[in-house]
Structures are given as structure tokens and as C-alpha cells.
Design an enzyme around this catalytic site. Structure first.
Site, PDB file in Angstrom:
ATOM      1  N   ASP A   1       8.860  32.052  67.884  1.00  0.00           N
ATOM      2  CA  ASP A   1       7.487  31.826  67.549  1.00  0.00           C
ATOM      3  C   ASP A   1       7.178  30.285  68.002  1.00  0.00           C
ATOM      4  O   ASP A   1       6.118  30.035  68.341  1.00  0.00           O
ATOM      5  CB  ASP A   1       7.128  31.680  65.931  1.00  0.00           C
ATOM      6  N   ALA A   2       8.130  29.306  67.875  1.00  0.00           N
ATOM      7  CA  ALA A   2       7.972  28.143  68.185  1.00  0.00           C
ATOM      8  C   ALA A   2       7.537  27.855  69.799  1.00  0.00           C
ATOM      9  O   ALA A   2       6.799  27.033  70.112  1.00  0.00           O
ATOM     10  CB  ALA A   2       9.174  27.149  67.909  1.00  0.00           C
TER      11      ALA A   2
ATOM     12  N   LEU B   1     -11.012  58.696  42.058  1.00  0.00           N
ATOM     13  CA  LEU B   1     -10.827  59.761  41.602  1.00  0.00           C
ATOM     14  C   LEU B   1     -10.396  59.723  40.093  1.00  0.00           C
ATOM     15  O   LEU B   1      -9.418  58.889  40.138  1.00  0.00           O
ATOM     16  CB  LEU B   1     -10.008  60.760  42.420  1.00  0.00           C
TER      17      LEU B   1
ATOM     18  N   GLU C   1      -7.019  70.717  47.177  1.00  0.00           N
ATOM     19  CA  GLU C   1      -6.523  69.915  48.518  1.00  0.00           C
ATOM     20  C   GLU C   1      -5.402  68.895  48.378  1.00  0.00           C
ATOM     21  O   GLU C   1      -5.837  68.381  47.446  1.00  0.00           O
ATOM     22  CB  GLU C   1      -8.065  69.603  49.467  1.00  0.00           C
TER      23      GLU C   1
ATOM     24  N   LYS D   1      -3.892  65.638  48.144  1.00  0.00           N
ATOM     25  CA  LYS D   1      -4.207  64.318  48.218  1.00  0.00           C
ATOM     26  C   LYS D   1      -3.361  63.327  49.355  1.00  0.00           C
ATOM     27  O   LYS D   1      -2.502  63.045  48.825  1.00  0.00           O
ATOM     28  CB  LYS D   1      -4.243  63.669  46.579  1.00  0.00           C
TER      29      LYS D   1
ATOM     30  N   ASP E   1      -2.157  60.309  51.114  1.00  0.00           N
ATOM     31  CA  ASP E   1      -1.874  58.950  50.584  1.00  0.00           C
ATOM     32  C   ASP E   1      -2.010  57.979  51.838  1.00  0.00           C
ATOM     33  O   ASP E   1      -1.009  57.715  52.660  1.00  0.00           O
ATOM     34  CB  ASP E   1      -0.462  58.809  50.239  1.00  0.00           C
TER      35      ASP E   1
ATOM     36  N   ARG F   1     -13.383  51.966  52.684  1.00  0.00           N
ATOM     37  CA  ARG F   1     -13.976  52.014  51.474  1.00  0.00           C
ATOM     38  C   ARG F   1     -14.304  50.639  50.732  1.00  0.00           C
ATOM     39  O   ARG F   1     -15.074  50.524  50.277  1.00  0.00           O
ATOM     40  CB  ARG F   1     -13.147  52.654  50.543  1.00  0.00           C
TER      41      ARG F   1
ATOM     42  N   GLU G   1      -9.434  60.680  55.332  1.00  0.00           N
ATOM     43  CA  GLU G   1      -8.470  59.759  55.132  1.00  0.00           C
ATOM     44  C   GLU G   1      -7.471  59.458  56.477  1.00  0.00           C
ATOM     45  O   GLU G   1      -7.150  60.401  57.279  1.00  0.00           O
ATOM     46  CB  GLU G   1      -7.264  60.503  54.391  1.00  0.00           C
TER      47      GLU G   1
ATOM     48  N   TYR H   1     -12.232  65.328  54.792  1.00  0.00           N
ATOM     49  CA  TYR H   1     -12.533  66.122  53.620  1.00  0.00           C
ATOM     50  C   TYR H   1     -13.954  65.586  52.537  1.00  0.00           C
ATOM     51  O   TYR H   1     -13.883  66.359  51.627  1.00  0.00           O
ATOM     52  CB  TYR H   1     -11.315  66.227  52.692  1.00  0.00           C
TER      53      TYR H   1
ATOM     54  N   LYS I   1     -11.601  70.226  43.489  1.00  0.00           N
ATOM     55  CA  LYS I   1     -13.128  69.746  43.636  1.00  0.00           C
ATOM     56  C   LYS I   1     -14.007  71.353  43.605  1.00  0.00           C
ATOM     57  O   LYS I   1     -13.558  72.140  43.933  1.00  0.00           O
ATOM     58  CB  LYS I   1     -13.565  69.363  44.888  1.00  0.00           C
TER      59      LYS I   1
ATOM     60  N   LYS J   1      -2.013  64.546  39.931  1.00  0.00           N
ATOM     61  CA  LYS J   1      -0.899  63.859  40.588  1.00  0.00           C
ATOM     62  C   LYS J   1       0.382  64.503  40.282  1.00  0.00           C
ATOM     63  O   LYS J   1       0.856  65.073  39.702  1.00  0.00           O
ATOM     64  CB  LYS J   1      -0.666  62.468  39.965  1.00  0.00           C
TER      65      LYS J   1
ATOM     66  N   CYS K   1      22.587  29.320  39.228  1.00  0.00           N
ATOM     67  CA  CYS K   1      21.752  29.702  40.286  1.00  0.00           C
ATOM     68  C   CYS K   1      22.648  29.850  41.702  1.00  0.00           C
ATOM     69  O   CYS K   1      23.403  29.081  41.991  1.00  0.00           O
ATOM     70  CB  CYS K   1      20.700  28.571  40.537  1.00  0.00           C
TER      71      CYS K   1
ATOM     72  N   CYS L   1      21.990  26.794  44.231  1.00  0.00           N
ATOM     73  CA  CYS L   1      22.411  25.572  43.958  1.00  0.00           C
ATOM     74  C   CYS L   1      23.358  25.127  43.004  1.00  0.00           C
ATOM     75  O   CYS L   1      23.997  24.187  42.724  1.00  0.00           O
ATOM     76  CB  CYS L   1      21.050  24.684  43.559  1.00  0.00           C
TER      77      CYS L   1
ATOM     78  N   CYS M   1      16.682  29.127  37.116  1.00  0.00           N
ATOM     79  CA  CYS M   1      17.650  27.916  37.408  1.00  0.00           C
ATOM     80  C   CYS M   1      17.021  26.547  36.967  1.00  0.00           C
ATOM     81  O   CYS M   1      15.768  26.609  37.011  1.00  0.00           O
ATOM     82  CB  CYS M   1      17.580  27.987  38.926  1.00  0.00           C
TER      83      CYS M   1
ATOM     84  N   CYS N   1      17.357  22.328  43.778  1.00  0.00           N
ATOM     85  CA  CYS N   1      17.700  23.388  44.152  1.00  0.00           C
ATOM     86  C   CYS N   1      17.071  23.898  45.449  1.00  0.00           C
ATOM     87  O   CYS N   1      15.909  23.809  45.572  1.00  0.00           O
ATOM     88  CB  CYS N   1      17.227  24.496  43.143  1.00  0.00           C
TER      89      CYS N   1
HETATM   90  P1  AMP Z   1      -7.996  56.739  44.162  1.00  0.00           P
HETATM   91  O1  AMP Z   1      -7.485  55.587  45.178  1.00  0.00           O
HETATM   92  O2  AMP Z   1      -6.709  56.976  43.093  1.00  0.00           O
HETATM   93  O3  AMP Z   1      -9.054  56.176  43.428  1.00  0.00           O
HETATM   94  O4  AMP Z   1      -8.316  58.034  44.617  1.00  0.00           O
HETATM   95  C1  AMP Z   1      -9.198  58.258  45.459  1.00  0.00           C
HETATM   96  C2  AMP Z   1      -8.955  58.413  46.874  1.00  0.00           C
HETATM   97  O5  AMP Z   1      -7.942  59.292  47.443  1.00  0.00           O
HETATM   98  C3  AMP Z   1      -9.782  58.662  48.048  1.00  0.00           C
HETATM   99  O6  AMP Z   1     -10.457  56.948  48.127  1.00  0.00           O
HETATM  100  C4  AMP Z   1      -9.420  58.956  49.204  1.00  0.00           C
HETATM  101  O7  AMP Z   1      -8.937  57.721  49.920  1.00  0.00           O
HETATM  102  C5  AMP Z   1      -8.081  59.559  48.555  1.00  0.00           C
HETATM  103  N1  AMP Z   1      -7.857  60.880  49.075  1.00  0.00           N
HETATM  104  C6  AMP Z   1      -6.963  61.394  49.588  1.00  0.00           C
HETATM  105  N2  AMP Z   1      -7.143  62.833  49.861  1.00  0.00           N
HETATM  106  C7  AMP Z   1      -8.217  63.172  49.266  1.00  0.00           C
HETATM  107  C8  AMP Z   1      -8.632  64.333  49.080  1.00  0.00           C
HETATM  108  N3  AMP Z   1      -8.521  65.179  49.576  1.00  0.00           N
HETATM  109  N4  AMP Z   1     -10.068  64.438  48.650  1.00  0.00           N
HETATM  110  C9  AMP Z   1     -10.596  63.044  48.118  1.00  0.00           C
HETATM  111  N5  AMP Z   1      -9.894  62.160  48.297  1.00  0.00           N
HETATM  112  C10 AMP Z   1      -8.688  61.990  48.767  1.00  0.00           C
END
Ligand code: AMP
Length: 700
Positions: free
Chosen positions: A46-47, A95, A128, A130, A132, A151, A187, A239, A303, A327, A421, A424, A444, A450
Site C-alpha cells: 500500500d505504501a 417481511l 418460495e 428466501k 440471502d 432497498r 435478490e 420475485y 405469499k 425461517k 493481558c 503487555c 487489561c 499496553c
Molecule cells: P428482511 O430483510 O428480514 O426484512 O426480509 C425481507 C427481505 O427478504 C427482502 O428485502 C428481500 O431482500 C429478501 N428476500 C429474499 N427472497 C425473497 C422472496 N422470495 N420474497 C421476498 N423477499 C425475499
């Protein structure tokens, strides 16, 4: 034609030489940018990189014409606040969550009751996965992608259009019968294997790893330089939707089918179900495939299928009544605890970190996990060498749940938490509070001696809300500390004098140049006079954050006055302690911490040295006759004419109290665009709400 003067001719010659040099250095910088930001694999330190950047800067300062279109103008991977804001026409909501099968039954029951549907009336519901990742809203006008937004807070997100254009799974133009205005939501995610590969590159590059695929997807998308996003393998499932000039379907599953026709990927595990048993069966089916799916999911979203029902059901606060997320339990795995590492924080806290035999937990490799604290280790009797259960749930750091006792090696001994600690060697103690309860954290006592704390304290001392010394960032402090140049705050201010006498000067060091050293000294000297509350906050006294620093500064006026009382306050029954205690907002814990700080001999020595260099100055007087004096104010949403910090400082100068949350005690809420729950709360409590402009008008 006039002839050029000899000066002009000489400048032209120098410019030609400078241009050649500029081109060479710019090409080098550009190549390193690619290696660093796009491939996460820098080839120089980096330097060294900074030195190249500085060379560019100095050439451009001398010959401003070279700056046009130069790489020096590029922003790299700066923080995300730099994105333009996008207001969502239709908010992007969150949700509700459920965890148990019978809660699914309740969800369906509630919907039926709300709609007045008989128990046996047909009610179709989609299930459906969810995903991540992070949700994104894609706006198409006449079939063309015109805007992509995150969002954000649901009402206002960041404009990530340029970045999203680099994602192959997101069509630039829609196919088929898409309406004129068509906002498709879904997503953005990264697969587990791409996440692991990216983290490996981060590690090679000496950069911190991402905690999980969701973070790495977000980090990759929210890059100021879209070419970096382009290098990161991101995917998208559609979705949901926002504004639509015409609806292509009348059901949830019909909408998803329409998205597929428009050219989007939709999740193959989405299923139209009829009744709770079918929903739960699909939940189990999806959960079973979870570990083998290439991407992370953390539940199943139910849904209500009929869009007319969705409309009638509407929303409760920030989540739809027509949907819920069922969940999954956190993912677990077992592995061997190889060691327990103790990390030392700025305040001297000793934190145990489990060093694990790397193990895949729900598709993600985990090698470090939190063990929380000393008591937790003892309570669970976790021993080095044990086979332990590790859990990973969503965004949180993986944690060790406990040992698998029948796999315990005979030689494993109960873990003894260090009493000194590791950095030190000073005693590490647990504080006992006024009620006689012992703090869970062992600390510590080495304070300023330290090294682990010293570096963290120096960083704190120079940080933005303390002394705010430009050019003395974390990296420079680490470097100066490692070289013995800055060991305590006072050393910052003697650096220039010492440098004059040094044989190896700062400017001759790798990564520094004459200009940068000059700028650094100027920035340091600019802080020789510093307002007392910032100075006090910068000292890093336990429990003295910005607010308490202001309270103390306001009460005592001068640093000397505070110091005198603090020195006399060690005895709990002393008059001085009582004075500290009586300051509004300062309780016994803070008073004791302040007294302890000043009672410590090496803190006093360090302070004396510092006060020879720096003069704390009185705070601006607080006005007591303003229209907002004595009022409690909450700022929420985005402010456009000033930063939050500025707004806060202004209000406090005018004698108001600024709070982070709305309660009955709030007198006034100043709301900018994007304000959410605080606004709702203010409305519920009947608290006056004004805009930023109205606020400015009111306080003049
Ligand atoms: P939360 O973040 O816990 O409030 O959950 C809502 C978020 O779930 C949404 O903003 C989406 O990013 C996510 N998500 C993932 N899959 C789905 C899905 N099939 N339908 C709706 N939301 C979803």
C-alpha cells in the site's frame, strides 16, 4: 505571431518531460488499481502504491493540464454514501418472520379471518425460498433498463445502475409483453463457492474477509467503480415488483411467470400451494436441499397468491400482511477447537476467539467463531482439543455452542482464562459495579503502556470525532507505532521537531514524500488548539463517549478545573466524587471511571506531556434563550443542507438535547426524506414534526 518567451519555452520543455513521466506513472497506477480492486490481488505494498499516487499528484499540481482525465481523478472503492439516492415510488418493505409450523397455521388463519374467508374456501399461497442476498429494484421504461436501486431504508435506496448493468443475469432490455413502466424486484446474490473464492483472494491480498455470501454480494454491488462489480460473479432472481403501468398477471405466481417471459431468472423451487400442509411440505423439501443449493437461503417466504387479496390485506407497519418468512433454524456443524485466541480491544477488553479446524457450515467454510466471554467458556466448559458444535445464522458471526462431551480427548483440561493481558503482561481484571456485580468482560489494566491498547487508543485519539488529524489514519498510526515514532499522544506533536534532527527523515521513507509530510505536520499543528470536549473524548476514558465528554466539558469549562476535581474524586465519599456524580447524565459509573483515569500515574504523565503540546479550549457557549433551548429533538431521514453531525452540534449549541429515538420525552422531530419508523412513532405520540427547512427557519 508573437514569439514565446524563454520562460515559456523552458516550461514547455518541462511539460513534455512531465507528461512522459505522468503517462508512465498513470499506467502503473491503473494496473495496480486493476490488481487491487478488481482482482483483489495487489502486487505492491500500500505504501508503494501511495507513493505512486503522490507522484501523480505532485506532477499534476505543477502541471494542472495533466490532471484532465487522469486516473488520479478516479474514486476507487470509497464509501457507499457517495451513491446518488433513489426514492422508491413503491416502498421496498421487509417481511414478518415465523419459526414454528403452527405459526404457519396461524398466518393462514389470520389471512382467512381478515378476508372473511371460510375455513374451506380455496386460498392459494406460494412458497418460495428466501434468498440471502440483497434486494434490488430494477426500473424499465419501454423495455429498457433505466435505473437500479438498493432497498436502502425501504423508502430511499442507492443508485447502483452502472453496477447492475454489469450483471449478466439482469437483462438490459425486456422481452415479451412487458408494460411500459415495469419495476422488477428481486435478490442479487453470490454463490457459496464464489464467496469462498473471493474470500481467498481477500486473504491473499491481506484484506478482511466477508462474513457471509450476503455481505460479499452487497460489498461487490456497492462499489463506486462498476468495473469491480463486473469482476464479481453476481446473480439475480426476480420475485417482486414496484411501480407497474399495467399488471401482466393477477396472481403472485403469474407475476413470476411473467418475469421469466421478460427474460429474468426465477427460482425453480417456487411452488403454488393450497393450504398449510402443502406449505409445510414445501418448506421441508426446500430445507432438505438447503445445504446442497449453490446459494444461501434462510427460510421460505409464503405469499398469498391472489393479487386482489394482497391489495386488500395491505401492510402492518413495514411488512405486508399477505406474506411472511418461515425461517430455518441456524445451521450447525461440529469441528475441533484447535486454540482459543485472546484479542485485546481499545478499552483493554479481552475477547476469546475460537480457532477452529475449518468446517463447512451450511456451505460456508468457518475457521473462527466467537466464544463470547470468560463466563460462557466456563459455563459450557469448552476445552482446547474438544469437538465443538458451531452455529452460523444469517448475518451474525459464527458461534461455538458447546462441546460434544463424548468426543472429549482424555488430555483436555478445563480452559483457564488468562489473568494477564497477552499483549503487555499487565494484570487483567474484571470490574465490579455499584451493585457488586462483576463485569462479564475482563480488561487489561495496562492503559497507555499496553501496545494493543496503545495503538487502538492512538487511533481513537486521531479519529474524526476526536482530534480529527488528517493524514494520520489507522495505517499510519500502526506504522509509526511499530517503528517507535509515536508511542503516546504527545509524540504526535513532537514528531516534526524530532524529524528535523533525525538522520532518516520521514519524507525519505517509503510511501512518504515531501508534500505529504508537510501536509501531515500542518494537519497536526492545526490541532494544537482543540476544543475541550473533543480533547476529552479523544483521551478514551472508559464510559466517556462524545456525550459525556460534552457534559463534563460544559460543567467544568476548562480542562484544568476538570482535572483538579477528577484527581480528588478517587475516594467514593469525597466531595469531588459527589460533584462529578451530580452532573446531569453522569452517574457513579462514569464518575468512578473518570477518577480512576486521573489516578493512574502513567495516564497523568502522558497527559502532562500532551498538555505541553496541546491547549484544550472552551466549548462554544450554549445559548439558553433560543426557541429550542431545553427541548429534546430527534433528527430522522436524510438531511440535505447539513450533515447529521452538524445538525446535532447546531441543536446542542442552541441549548437543545438531541436524542436518537422518539419517545414521550421528545419535543420535536425534524424529518428529512426517507424517514421511517421514527416518523410513525412521532405521529402516534402526537409530537410535532417539521422539515429541515422549517427547522432552519425556526432556529434562524
Ligand atoms: P428482511 O430483510 O428480514 O426484512 O426480509 C425481507 C427481505 O427478504 C427482502 O428485502 C428481500 O431482500 C429478501 N428476500 C429474499 N427472497 C425473497 C422472496 N422470495 N420474497 C421476498 N423477499 C425475499
Amino acid at each position: 505571431m508573437t514569439k514565446d518567451s524563454p520562460d515559456q519555452i523552458r516550461r514547455a520543455a518541462r511539460l513534455t518531460a512531465a507528461r512522459a513521466e505522468h503517462e508512465r506513472v498513470a499506467a502503473e497506477v491503473a494496473a495496480h488499481d486493476v490488481a487491487y480492486h478488481q482482482q483483489d490481488a495487489p502486487v505492491i505494498s500500500d505504501a508503494d502504491y501511495d507513493a505512486l499516487r503522490r507522484k501523480l499528484d505532485s506532477l499534476e499540481k505543477r502541471f494542472p493540464e495533466l490532471a484532465e482525465g487522469s486516473v488520479s481523478r478516479r474514486v476507487g472503492a470509497a464509501p457507499a454514501e457517495k451513491f446518488a439516492k433513489v426514492r422508491h415510488v413503491v416502498p421496498m418493505l421487509s417481511l414478518g418472520n415465523i419459526f414454528q409450523p403452527d405459526e404457519a397455521e396461524e398466518f393462514v388463519g389470520r389471512v382467512r379471518r381478515f378476508l372473511g374467508l371460510a375455513e374451506d374456501a380455496p386460498l392459494a399461497i406460494t412458497a418460495e425460498p428466501k434468498i440471502d442476498g440483497l434486494s434490488c429494484s430494477l426500473r424499465y421504461v419501454n423495455g429498457e433498463l433505466v435505473q437500479a436501486a438498493t432497498r436502502g431504508d425501504g423508502f430511499e435506496g442507492e443508485d447502483v445502475t452502472a453496477n447492475v448493468r454489469t450483471i449478466k443475469e439482469i437483462p438490459q432490455s425486456l422481452k415479451g409483453d412487458a408494460p411500459e413502466i415495469c419495476e422488477v424486484r428481486g435478490e442479487i446474490y453470490m454463490t457459496k463457492s464464489d464467496f469462498a473464492a473471493l474470500n481467498e483472494r481477500q486473504a491473499t491480498a491481506g484484506k478482511p474477509p466477508f462474513a457471509n455470501p450476503r455481505n460479499s454480494a452487497a460489498g461487490s454491488l456497492r462499489q463506486l467503480d462498476p468495473t469491480i462489480t463486473a469482476q464479481r460473479p453476481l446473480h439475480f432472481f426476480a420475485y417482486a415488483w414496484g411501480e407497474m403501468s399495467a399488471m401482466p398477471a393477477t396472481t403472485q405466481h403469474g407475476m413470476i411467470e411473467a418475469f421469466a417471459r421478460f427474460g429474468f431468472k426465477t427460482n425453480p423451487l417456487t411452488k403454488l400451494c393450497h393450504g398449510t400442509p402443502e406449505l409445510l411440505a414445501q418448506w421441508s423439501a426446500i430445507e432438505e436441499t438447503r445445504a446442497t443449493l449453490p446459494y444461501d437461503i434462510d427460510g421460505v417466504v409464503y405469499k398469498i397468491d391472489d393479487l386482489d387479496y394482497q391489495r386488500r390485506l395491505g401492510f402492518v407497519s413495514r411488512a405486508p400482511r399477505w406474506a411472511t418468512a418461515h425461517k430455518f433454524a441456524a445451521e450447525k456443524a461440529t469441528t475441533i477447537l484447535r486454540d482459543i485466541e485472546i484479542q485485546v480491544g481499545r478499552t483493554g477488553s479481552l475477547t476469546p476467539v475460537a480457532k477452529l479446524e475449518p468446517v463447512t457450515v451450511g456451505g460456508v467454510v468457518v475457521s473462527n467463531a466467537t466464544l463470547h466471554n470468560e463466563d460462557e467458556i466456563a459455563r459450557k466448559d469448552v476445552r482446547i482439543g474438544d469437538t465443538v458444535t458451531v452455529q452460523r445464522a444469517g448475518d451474525v458471526i459464527p458461534q461455538v455452542l458447546g462441546p460434544v462431551l463424548d468426543k472429549r480427548p482424555k488430555t483436555a483440561k478445563p480452559y483457564e482464562f488468562p489473568q494477564v493481558c497477552p499483549a503487555c503482561g499487565s494484570a487483567a481484571l474484571r470490574e465490579v459495579d455499584a451493585k457488586g456485580e462483576m463485569d462479564v468482560v475482563r480488561r487489561c489494566t495496562g492503559g497507555l503502556v499496553c501496545p494493543a491498547q496503545a495503538v487502538e487508543r492512538l487511533k481513537h485519539f486521531c479519529s474524526r470525532n476526536a482530534l480529527d488529524i488528517e493524514g494520520l489514519g489507522d495505517r499510519q498510526i500502526e506504522l509509526f507505532h511499530a517503528e517507535g515514532l509515536i508511542m503516546q499522544p504527545a509524540d504526535i506533536f513532537t514528531l516534526e521537531e524530532r524529524d528535523k534532527r533525525a538522520t532518516k527523515k520521514l519524507k525519505d521513507r517509503e510511501g512518504f514524500g515531501e508534500t505529504s509530510v508537510r501536509n501531515l505536520f500542518a494537519a497536526i499543528n492545526a490541532r494544537r488548539n482543540i476544543v475541550i470536549n473533543r480533547f476529552l473524548y479523544g483521551l478514551g476514558i472508559r464510559h466517556v463517549g462524545e456525550t459525556n465528554a460534552r457534559r463534563l466539558a460544559r460543567h467544568f469549562g476548562t480542562f484544568e478545573a476538570l482535572r483538579e476535581v477528577a484527581r480528588a474524586a478517587l475516594e467514593p465519599d469525597s466531595e469531588a466524587r459527589a460533584e462529578l456524580n451530580a452532573i446531569e447524565g453522569v452517574g457513579d459509573v462514569v464518575a468512578e471511571a473518570v477518577a480512576d483515569f486521573f489516578a493512574e500515574k502513567h495516564n497523568e504523565d502522558a497527559l502532562d506531556a500532551l498538555l505541553r503540546e496541546v491547549t484544550p479550549e472552551p466549548m462554544e457557549a450554549v445559548l439558553t434563550t433560543t426557541p429550542v433551548a431545553g427541548k429534546t429533538i430527534v433528527f430522522t431521514g436524510a438531511l440535505e443542507k447539513m450533515t447529521r453531525d452538524e445538525a446535532k452540534a447546531m441543536a446542542e449549541r442552541l441549548g437543545a438535547k438531541v436524542s436518537g429515538s422518539v419517545s414521550k420525552k421528545t419535543d420535536l422531530v425534524v424529518a428529512g426524506p426517507g424517514a421511517g419508523s421514527k416518523l410513525t412513532k412521532a405521529a402516534e405520540l402526537g409530537i410535532e414534526v417539521i422539515t429541515e427547512d422549517e427547522w432552519l427557519a425556526r432556529v434562524g
